[in-house]
Write a protein that holds these residues in place. Structure first.
Motif, short mmCIF file in Angstrom:
data_model
loop_
_atom_site.label_atom_id
_atom_site.label_comp_id
_atom_site.label_asym_id
_atom_site.label_seq_id
_atom_site.Cartn_x
_atom_site.Cartn_y
_atom_site.Cartn_z
N SER A 1 72.53 21.16 -54.94
CA SER A 1 71.90 21.02 -56.25
C SER A 1 70.57 21.77 -56.32
O SER A 1 70.31 22.50 -57.28
CB SER A 1 71.69 19.54 -56.55
N ASN B 1 75.14 17.39 -51.02
CA ASN B 1 75.10 17.49 -52.47
C ASN B 1 73.70 17.81 -52.97
O ASN B 1 73.51 18.61 -53.89
CB ASN B 1 75.58 16.20 -53.14
N GLU C 1 76.84 21.55 -47.10
CA GLU C 1 76.95 21.22 -48.52
C GLU C 1 78.22 20.44 -48.83
O GLU C 1 78.23 19.61 -49.74
CB GLU C 1 76.87 22.49 -49.37
#
Length: 74
Positions: free
Chosen positions: A12, A8, A39
């Motif tokens: 991001s 994550n 991811e």
């Protein structure tokens, strides 16, 4: 100790920097499938792989694992 969701956080940062998985793959030589798996949390990268992914994003390993995430997005 705070647990970091590597996938994550990587996504991001990549999206904040405006980079696609395709472009990151081309710049690092790491397959799009592998990056996508990281991811999505389906794969865990080695430190070497993570370092290679972070380099074109302008982020060091120490910055990535820093708990103060605001410093990453300045």
């Amino acid at each position: 100790m705070i647990e970091i969701n590597i996938g994550n956080k990587l996504r991001s940062i990549r999206e904040t920097k405006g980079m696609t998985i395709y472009k990151l793959s081309k710049e690092t030589g790491i397959s799009q499938n592998h990056i996508g798996g990281i991811e999505l949390g389906k794969r865990q990268p080695t430190f070497d792989t993570l370092s290679r992914l972070l380099s074109p994003l302008g982020v060091t390993l120490s910055e990535f694992f820093n708990e103060d995430t605001e410093t990453l997005y300045l």
